[in-house]
Design a protein around this motif. Structure first.
Motif, PDB file in Angstrom:
ATOM      1  N   GLU A 141       0.844  -1.187   0.000  1.00 39.59           N
ATOM      2  CA  GLU A 141       0.000   0.000   0.000  1.00 39.59           C
ATOM      3  C   GLU A 141       0.883   1.241   0.000  1.00 39.59           C
ATOM      4  OE1 GLU A 141      -2.895   0.022   3.076  1.00 39.59           O
ATOM      5  OE2 GLU A 141      -3.806  -1.888   2.457  1.00 39.59           O
ATOM      6  N   ASP A 142       0.485   2.218  -0.791  1.00 41.00           N
ATOM      7  CA  ASP A 142       1.232   3.471  -0.879  1.00 41.00           C
ATOM      8  C   ASP A 142       0.233   4.621  -0.899  1.00 41.00           C
ATOM      9  OD1 ASP A 142       3.457   5.232  -1.254  1.00 41.00           O
ATOM     10  OD2 ASP A 142       2.930   5.345  -3.373  1.00 41.00           O
ATOM     11  N   SER A 143       0.180   5.379   0.195  1.00 45.13           N
ATOM     12  CA  SER A 143      -0.728   6.527   0.309  1.00 45.13           C
ATOM     13  C   SER A 143      -2.171   6.144   0.005  1.00 45.13           C
ATOM     14  CB  SER A 143      -0.272   7.654  -0.628  1.00 45.13           C
ATOM     15  OG  SER A 143       1.037   8.067  -0.321  1.00 45.13           O
ATOM     16  N   GLY A 144      -2.565   4.958   0.467  1.00 47.63           N
ATOM     17  CA  GLY A 144      -3.936   4.510   0.281  1.00 47.63           C
ATOM     18  C   GLY A 144      -4.189   3.756  -1.008  1.00 47.63           C
ATOM     19  N   ASP A 145      -3.232   3.775  -1.930  1.00 44.65           N
ATOM     20  CA  ASP A 145      -3.374   3.024  -3.181  1.00 44.65           C
ATOM     21  C   ASP A 145      -2.841   1.608  -2.999  1.00 44.65           C
ATOM     22  OD1 ASP A 145      -4.416   5.250  -4.423  1.00 44.65           O
ATOM     23  OD2 ASP A 145      -2.510   5.845  -5.337  1.00 44.65           O
ATOM     24  N   ASP A 146      -3.389   0.673  -3.766  1.00 45.39           N
ATOM     25  CA  ASP A 146      -2.893  -0.701  -3.789  1.00 45.39           C
ATOM     26  C   ASP A 146      -1.924  -0.858  -4.949  1.00 45.39           C
ATOM     27  OD1 ASP A 146      -4.352  -2.188  -1.654  1.00 45.39           O
ATOM     28  OD2 ASP A 146      -6.092  -1.435  -2.753  1.00 45.39           O
ATOM     29  N   VAL A 147      -0.719  -1.317  -4.653  1.00 47.88           N
ATOM     30  CA  VAL A 147       0.317  -1.490  -5.680  1.00 47.88           C
ATOM     31  C   VAL A 147       0.699  -2.963  -5.734  1.00 47.88           C
ATOM     32  CG1 VAL A 147       2.591  -0.783  -6.487  1.00 47.88           C
ATOM     33  CG2 VAL A 147       1.170   0.835  -5.194  1.00 47.88           C
ATOM     34  N   PHE A 148       0.591  -3.550  -6.923  1.00 52.19           N
ATOM     35  CA  PHE A 148       0.905  -4.963  -7.126  1.00 52.19           C
ATOM     36  C   PHE A 148       2.149  -5.069  -8.008  1.00 52.19           C
ATOM     37  CE2 PHE A 148      -3.584  -4.729  -6.247  1.00 52.19           C
ATOM     38  CZ  PHE A 148      -3.797  -5.778  -5.359  1.00 52.19           C
ATOM     39  N   THR A 149       3.117  -5.861  -7.562  1.00 50.14           N
ATOM     40  CA  THR A 149       4.333  -6.106  -8.323  1.00 50.14           C
ATOM     41  C   THR A 149       4.260  -7.509  -8.910  1.00 50.14           C
ATOM     42  OG1 THR A 149       5.613  -4.684  -6.848  1.00 50.14           O
ATOM     43  CG2 THR A 149       6.847  -6.209  -8.249  1.00 50.14           C
ATOM     44  N   MET A 164       1.316  -2.549 -11.036  1.00 53.83           N
ATOM     45  CA  MET A 164       0.002  -1.979 -11.277  1.00 53.83           C
ATOM     46  C   MET A 164      -0.439  -1.230 -10.028  1.00 53.83           C
ATOM     47  SD  MET A 164      -2.038  -5.225 -12.923  1.00 53.83           S
ATOM     48  CE  MET A 164      -1.399  -6.137 -14.333  1.00 53.83           C
ATOM     49  N   THR A 165      -0.927  -0.011 -10.211  1.00 51.51           N
ATOM     50  CA  THR A 165      -1.433   0.778  -9.092  1.00 51.51           C
ATOM     51  C   THR A 165      -2.932   0.973  -9.250  1.00 51.51           C
ATOM     52  OG1 THR A 165       0.676   1.943  -8.858  1.00 51.51           O
ATOM     53  CG2 THR A 165      -1.259   2.972  -7.867  1.00 51.51           C
ATOM     54  N   PHE A 166      -3.660   0.697  -8.171  1.00 52.37           N
ATOM     55  CA  PHE A 166      -5.113   0.847  -8.167  1.00 52.37           C
ATOM     56  C   PHE A 166      -5.519   1.856  -7.096  1.00 52.37           C
ATOM     57  CE2 PHE A 166      -4.523  -3.258 -10.091  1.00 52.37           C
ATOM     58  CZ  PHE A 166      -5.587  -3.420 -10.967  1.00 52.37           C
TER      59      PHE A 166
END
Length: 218
Positions: A141-149, A164-166
């Protein structure tokens, strides 16, 4: 119009891809990360957005900027139109992928084999189960966003790492790093998901006078 056979490096990776992020939150377990990604992508039937794309070399020097629009629909259909500073169109009808460069008056056609279907944009239009089976998935999680590697488990891929950032359910960024260290960043705006997109959007008609190059199957 010439219809020739050739083997040359595919330009399809430029249709969509992505650069890395610096993230602070701890990594989720791989199985949990794959489940979280599945929750984001399983309900996705269609997606359309404007995009801005940057390509940087391994030292971070900017090589190229571009912008355009994209549409995708499952299974396997994609239209990616670069509008500036040059014009280029990529269309997938689920069976073949067409790359049209009007400046060169050239259309490159490639079958939707495993390697082509694993270009970043086409990954989104494929089956989620195949995606999570073909890649190691991590989540932060980054500043409330979900980041998938996503890291490919096979050797014959177009990228070394994809992120991918959601923001909620909406995909906002794709970041890719390839084997040369070149990085590509795509930021989406005015995005809509699960809207009706006419199937004609994913049909490609070769322009009069354009050369057609068919890449051999691998």
């Amino acid at each position: 119009m010439r219809d020739t056979q050739t083997r040359r490096p595919s330009s399809l990776a430029l249709a969509a891809s992505a650069l890395g992020l610096t993230l602070a939150a701890p990594l989720a377990m791989a199985s949990d990360a794959a489940e979280r990604l599945t929750e984001r992508l399983d309900p996705l039937e269609s997606y359309q957005a404007s995009f801005e794309q940057q390509i940087l070399d391994g030292s971070g020097e900017r090589l190229q900027d571009a912008r355009g629009e994209m549409w995708l629909s499952r299974p396997g259909m994609l239209r990616w139109e670069v509008e500036a500073p040059y014009t280029q169109t990529v269309v997938s009808d689920g069976d073949e992928v067409y790359l049209y460069d009007p400046d060169l008056e050239q259309v490159t056609v490639q079958a939707m084999d495993d390697r082509v279907s694993h270009t970043p944009a086409l990954l989104l239009s494929g089956r989620v189960s195949e995606l999570t089976e073909s890649y190691e998935v991590e989540h932060e999680e980054d500043s409330g966003d979900d980041v998938f590697t996503l890291v490919p488990t096979g050797a014959d891929t177009l990228f070394e790492e994809l992120r991918m950032t959601f923001d909620g359910d909406m995909l906002t960024e794709l970041w890719m790093t390839d084997s040369t260290g070149q990085r590509t960043a795509i930021v989406f705006s005015d995005a809509e998901r699960n809207v009706d997109i006419d199937d004609e959007r994913f049909e490609f008609e070769t322009p009069d006078g354009a050369d057609v190059i068919r890449e051999d199957a691998r």
